[in-house]
Design an enzyme around this catalytic site. Structure first.
Site, PDB file in Angstrom:
ATOM      1  N   GLY A  37      -4.813   7.223  -5.432  1.00  0.00           N
ATOM      2  CA  GLY A  37      -3.345   7.285  -5.317  1.00  0.00           C
ATOM      3  C   GLY A  37      -2.716   6.678  -6.563  1.00  0.00           C
ATOM      4  O   GLY A  37      -1.858   7.287  -7.211  1.00  0.00           O
ATOM      5  N   HIS A  38      -3.170   5.471  -6.928  1.00  0.00           N
ATOM      6  CA  HIS A  38      -2.683   4.837  -8.157  1.00  0.00           C
ATOM      7  C   HIS A  38      -3.006   5.725  -9.363  1.00  0.00           C
ATOM      8  O   HIS A  38      -2.208   5.885 -10.263  1.00  0.00           O
ATOM      9  CB  HIS A  38      -3.361   3.477  -8.371  1.00  0.00           C
ATOM     10  CG  HIS A  38      -3.118   2.483  -7.267  1.00  0.00           C
ATOM     11  ND1 HIS A  38      -4.102   2.090  -6.403  1.00  0.00           N
ATOM     12  CD2 HIS A  38      -2.015   1.796  -6.914  1.00  0.00           C
ATOM     13  CE1 HIS A  38      -3.620   1.191  -5.559  1.00  0.00           C
ATOM     14  NE2 HIS A  38      -2.353   0.995  -5.837  1.00  0.00           N
ATOM     15  N   LYS A 151       4.418   7.442  -1.091  1.00  0.00           N
ATOM     16  CA  LYS A 151       3.775   6.895   0.109  1.00  0.00           C
ATOM     17  C   LYS A 151       4.589   5.705   0.610  1.00  0.00           C
ATOM     18  O   LYS A 151       4.770   5.518   1.800  1.00  0.00           O
ATOM     19  CB  LYS A 151       2.356   6.449  -0.210  1.00  0.00           C
ATOM     20  CG  LYS A 151       1.756   5.744   0.965  1.00  0.00           C
ATOM     21  CD  LYS A 151       0.472   5.081   0.646  1.00  0.00           C
ATOM     22  CE  LYS A 151       0.122   4.211   1.808  1.00  0.00           C
ATOM     23  NZ  LYS A 151       0.293   2.802   1.515  1.00  0.00           N
ATOM     24  N   ARG A 189      -5.509  -1.154   1.453  1.00  0.00           N
ATOM     25  CA  ARG A 189      -5.827  -1.807   2.736  1.00  0.00           C
ATOM     26  C   ARG A 189      -6.868  -1.034   3.554  1.00  0.00           C
ATOM     27  O   ARG A 189      -7.412  -1.587   4.515  1.00  0.00           O
ATOM     28  CB  ARG A 189      -4.558  -1.953   3.581  1.00  0.00           C
ATOM     29  CG  ARG A 189      -3.582  -2.958   3.063  1.00  0.00           C
ATOM     30  CD  ARG A 189      -2.528  -3.262   4.111  1.00  0.00           C
ATOM     31  NE  ARG A 189      -1.789  -4.461   3.766  1.00  0.00           N
ATOM     32  CZ  ARG A 189      -0.708  -4.471   3.007  1.00  0.00           C
ATOM     33  NH1 ARG A 189      -0.237  -3.364   2.519  1.00  0.00           N
ATOM     34  NH2 ARG A 189      -0.089  -5.615   2.747  1.00  0.00           N
TER      35      ARG A 189
END
Ligand code: AMP
Length: 286
Positions: A37-38, A151, A189
């Site tokens: 995602g990053h 997100k 997470r």
């Protein structure tokens, strides 16, 4: 790729870049423990900017739960390898003292309308902490473009508004959510989820997609859609919905009746066992 730890080093590196060439600088702020995602934010920045900068800072001001802050995963070596592979030019990893000094901030940025909804009530002070750090990063890096994931849709909306209202000369770019193959939104997470938790966590995205489909099939009443989606999430016994709402994308205020073609966001936060996961989908956005 340069890895820097102090604001002074960073200022010098920025000055050197600007002396050497004119060009667009792009910043990707993160808390590290990087995933795809990053990486998608970095790749978009790489396509659009001449100089790509990534910040890694686990910001204590945005954690309202000390345990969550203390247990936030950290792996700078792995992060640096990911940044390098994504073509990042500069990675900034300050420690808490470098970033915050040792005095408690007395100026609080807030937005009663935007920070009191969705994640706001469950995380008092969170968005104020985010705004303080992001505005500080904008001052330190002075980027032309800054990349944020949709997100964290509420965060993205708040930052856009902060930039408009405070007149930061930066363009905020929203990037699509990157998901695991099973649909779970990627998050640092997720490593805390057991295999069993994970099979419950995937119900979150399934529920959002079902809500979208039911709307497309003609359901206009938000309350009905919300009930259907909550039932799907709660069919996983480990899941507890903190909130699930249908809101207008810019104001984040709830929409009760949806008119055909109207843009809206379905946003949720769910505790899967003790891991808090957020997700959302944007519907009818051109
Ligand atoms: P974080 O490290 O969680 O603070 O995230 C740093 C940036 O990456 C934020 O702008 C997030 O919205 C973005 N981000 C985190 N997870 C994802 C994802 N799965 N897809 C796209 N962007 C993401």
């Amino acid at each position: 790729m340069k890895i820097l730890h102090t604001k002074l080093e960073l200022r010098r590196a920025m000055e050197a870049f600007r002396k050497k060439q004119e060009g667009v600088t792009g910043l990707v702020p993160t808390m590290g423990y990087l995933h795809n995602g990053h990486r998608s934010l970095m790749e978009q920045a790489r396509k659009e900017c001449d100089f790509v900068m990534v910040n890694i800072f686990v910001n204590p001001l945005q954690f309202n739960d000390e345990g969550d802050f203390q247990s936030y995963p950290i792996d700078h070596e792995r992060d640096a390898a990911i940044c390098e592979a994504a073509g990042v030019d500069l990675l900034f990893i300050p420690d808490v003292e470098e970033m915050l000094g040792n005095q408690k901030p007395q100026i609080i940025l807030t937005s009663p309308a935007l920070t009191s909804v969705l994640c706001g009530p469950g995380r008092p002070g969170h968005f104020e902490g985010v705004m303080l750090i992001v505005s500080r990063l904008f001052h330190i890096f002075a980027p032309e473009r800054a990349y944020f994931g949709m997100k964290d849709f509420q965060q993205y909306t708040i930052i856009r508004r902060m930039v408009d209202d405070l007149g930061f000369p930066v363009k905020v770019i929203g990037c699509a959510t990157v998901r695991e193959e099973d649909g779970l939104a990627m998050s640092s997470r997720n490593v805390r989820l057991s295999i069993e938790d994970r099979s419950h966590a995937i119900l979150i995205y399934r529920a959002l997609m079902l809500g979208k489909k039911s709307h497309e099939e003609g359901e206009r009443n938000s309350a009905t859609l919300i009930e259907v989606m909550k039932d799907v999430i709660h069919s996983g016994s480990k899941n507890r919905v903190e909130y699930l709402q249908i809101v207008q994308p810019d104001t984040l205020q709830p929409l009760e009746i949806l008119t055909p073609g109207q843009p809206f966001v379905i946003a949720t936060a769910v505790f899967c066992d003790n891991v808090r996961l957020i997700d959302n989908i944007l519907v009818n956005q051109s």
